[in-house]
Structures are given as structure tokens and as C-alpha cells.
Design an enzyme around this catalytic site. Structure first.
Site, mmCIF file in Angstrom:
data_model
loop_
_atom_site.group_PDB
_atom_site.id
_atom_site.type_symbol
_atom_site.label_atom_id
_atom_site.label_comp_id
_atom_site.label_asym_id
_atom_site.label_seq_id
_atom_site.Cartn_x
_atom_site.Cartn_y
_atom_site.Cartn_z
ATOM 1 N N CYS A 53 0.840 -1.210 0.000
ATOM 2 C CA CYS A 53 0.000 0.000 0.000
ATOM 3 C C CYS A 53 0.874 1.259 0.000
ATOM 4 C CB CYS A 53 -0.911 0.030 1.229
ATOM 5 S SG CYS A 53 -2.033 -1.369 1.312
ATOM 6 N N ARG A 130 -7.980 -4.459 -2.978
ATOM 7 C CA ARG A 130 -7.523 -3.311 -3.784
ATOM 8 C C ARG A 130 -8.497 -3.135 -4.951
ATOM 9 N NH1 ARG A 130 -2.549 -2.386 -1.703
ATOM 10 N NH2 ARG A 130 -1.539 -4.261 -0.902
HETATM 11 C C1 BEZ Z 1 0.605 -4.638 1.851
HETATM 12 O O1 BEZ Z 1 1.793 -4.891 1.822
HETATM 13 O O2 BEZ Z 1 0.163 -3.534 1.504
HETATM 14 C C2 BEZ Z 1 -0.349 -5.698 2.311
HETATM 15 C C3 BEZ Z 1 -0.024 -7.010 2.061
HETATM 16 C C4 BEZ Z 1 -0.892 -7.990 2.506
HETATM 17 C C5 BEZ Z 1 -2.054 -7.652 3.180
HETATM 18 C C6 BEZ Z 1 -2.376 -6.327 3.392
HETATM 19 C C7 BEZ Z 1 -1.518 -5.339 2.960
#
Ligand code: BEZ
Length: 219
Positions: A53, A130
Site C-alpha cells: 500500500c 484493492r
Molecule cells: C501490503 O503490503 O500492503 C499488504 C499485504 C498484505 C495484506 C495487506 C496489505
């Protein structure tokens, strides 16, 4: 009759009116109707202070002017508090030197997430996937993209889709695979036998077949 609670989220579809919402955000209270007359790119991320993110937000922030040029308002969203958003956005400014100029919705009560089908229970019942919704200036959903938490989005692809939507609203054309602004475009296929015969003789187009004709990008 007893209510059946379905695990399938209701997702607004292409052509649907985008559900209006009121929400708290990193820029104070916002609602969808505040942005009438602009394209809205409403996108959700699973959580603040997570690595994928963070990389997405840095890229969205870097491309902010590109969205502005296209009269498009970015709106982020996650099920985190306003204070979490503030702390995360400040950290991005401090560490990566990028300012996030668009609002990020703090959807703690999951109202917007439910309206837009952003929680896919079998992935996570407490965080959003997402998603990207492309909402046109009239408030209609024109495209949507969904990715799992582990796949970071390509911000240039989001701009490319936006360019295509803006373009097809101005000209009677469609855009082919891998199209980018300025590339050749597709002329809609003929709808009658006579029009198909005429198309095969059309010297102004690059006619591959009666149903596939290409022309230069109109200005
Ligand atoms: C992230 O790295 O943004 C992420 C990865 C797995 C679950 C939620 C967020």
C-alpha cells in the site's frame, strides 16, 4: 422467511449510478456529490502502514498532477482511522518526500466499503481488497478493477483506462489492447451487411477485416 446473509458483496456494475456516500477523510468530511463534474477515481487499500500500500500511495502521489490534468479526483479508502491516515501520510512525506494531496477515507464503520463491495470476506472480513472505481462526471460507474492485497496496482494502467474512457466519450471509437493516448484507435464494427461491404472498400481506414478497422487517433 429468515434473512440469508450472503458472503457475496454487492458490487456496483458498469453503467450503474455510483452510490453516494458521506465519510470522514484525511481532509475532513467528504461526500461523492462534492465531486460532481469531475471524474472520480475511488480506490481502496487493505491497510495503512503496509508495504505494498505504501508503494502504491507513493506512485499515486507522484502522478497526482496527471490525474488533475484529466479533471480526475483521486479518493483513497481503507478501514483505518483518520489518525492512522494522518500518521501514515506524514511518514510518507518525511521518509519519501511525497505529499498525498488527495483525501483518504477513514471507513471505520465500513459504510462505503459495503456500498462499493470492497470487502471480500473470503480474503479478509476486516480489510478492503484493492479496488479501483472509475466514476464519470455524471456520477456513473464506467470501469472497475479489483486486485488482491498481495498485488500492487499499476498507476499508469489506471491513467490509461481513464484516458480511454475520456477519449471514447469524445469520439465514436474504441481503444485496442495495450492502447495508449495518441495510438491508433478502432472504428466500431458495422451493424449491417451493406455497411460491412462498404467498410471493406473504405480507403480512409486501415481495414484488417470487415469487423476490424483502425484509424489514426482523432485530435
Ligand atoms: C501490503 O503490503 O500492503 C499488504 C499485504 C498484505 C495484506 C495487506 C496489505
Amino acid at each position: 422467511m429468515t434473512d440469508v446473509i450472503s458472503a457475496t458483496p454487492t458490487i456496483p456494475k458498469i453503467g450503474d449510478r455510483a452510490p453516494d456516500f458521506q465519510a470522514s477523510s484525511s481532509k475532513g468530511p467528504i461526500s461523492l456529490k462534492d465531486f460532481k463534474g469531475k471524474w472520480v477515481i475511488l480506490f481502496s487499500h487493505p491497510a495503512d502502514f503496509t508495504p505494498v500500500c505504501t508503494t502504491e500511495f507513493i506512485e499515486f502521489a507522484k502522478k497526482y498532477d496527471e490525474f488533475e490534468k484529466r479533471n480526475a479526483q483521486l479518493i483513497g479508502l481503507s478501514i483505518d482511522s483518520v489518525y492512522s491516515h494522518i500518521a501514515w501520510l506524514l511518514q510518507m512525506e518525511k521518509i519519501y518526500g511525497v505529499e498525498v494531496k488527495f483525501p483518504v477515507i477513514a471507513d471505520l464503520n465500513m459504510n462505503v466499503s459495503h456500498l462499493y463491495g470492497l470487502i471480500h470476506e473470503h480474503a479478509s472480513a476486516t480489510s478492503t481488497v484493492r479496488a479501483v472505481f472509475f466514476i464519470d462526471p455524471e456520477g456513473v460507474v464506467r470501469a472497475l478493477i479489483y486486485y488482491p492485497a498481495s498485488t500492487g496496482r499499476n498507476i499508469d494502467e489506471i491513467l490509461r483506462v481513464l484516458d480511454s474512457l475520456i477519449y471514447v466519450d469524445s469520439f465514436i471509437i474504441a481503444t485496442p489492447a495495450n492502447w495508449k493516448a495518441g495510438d491508433d484507435v478502432i472504428v466500431p464494427q458495422p451493424a449491417t451487411l451493406q455497411a460491412a461491404k462498404d467498410r471493406l472498400k473504405d480507403k480512409n481506414l486501415n481495414v484488417k477485416d470487415w469487423f476490424l478497422a483502425i484509424k489514426k487517433s482523432p485530435k
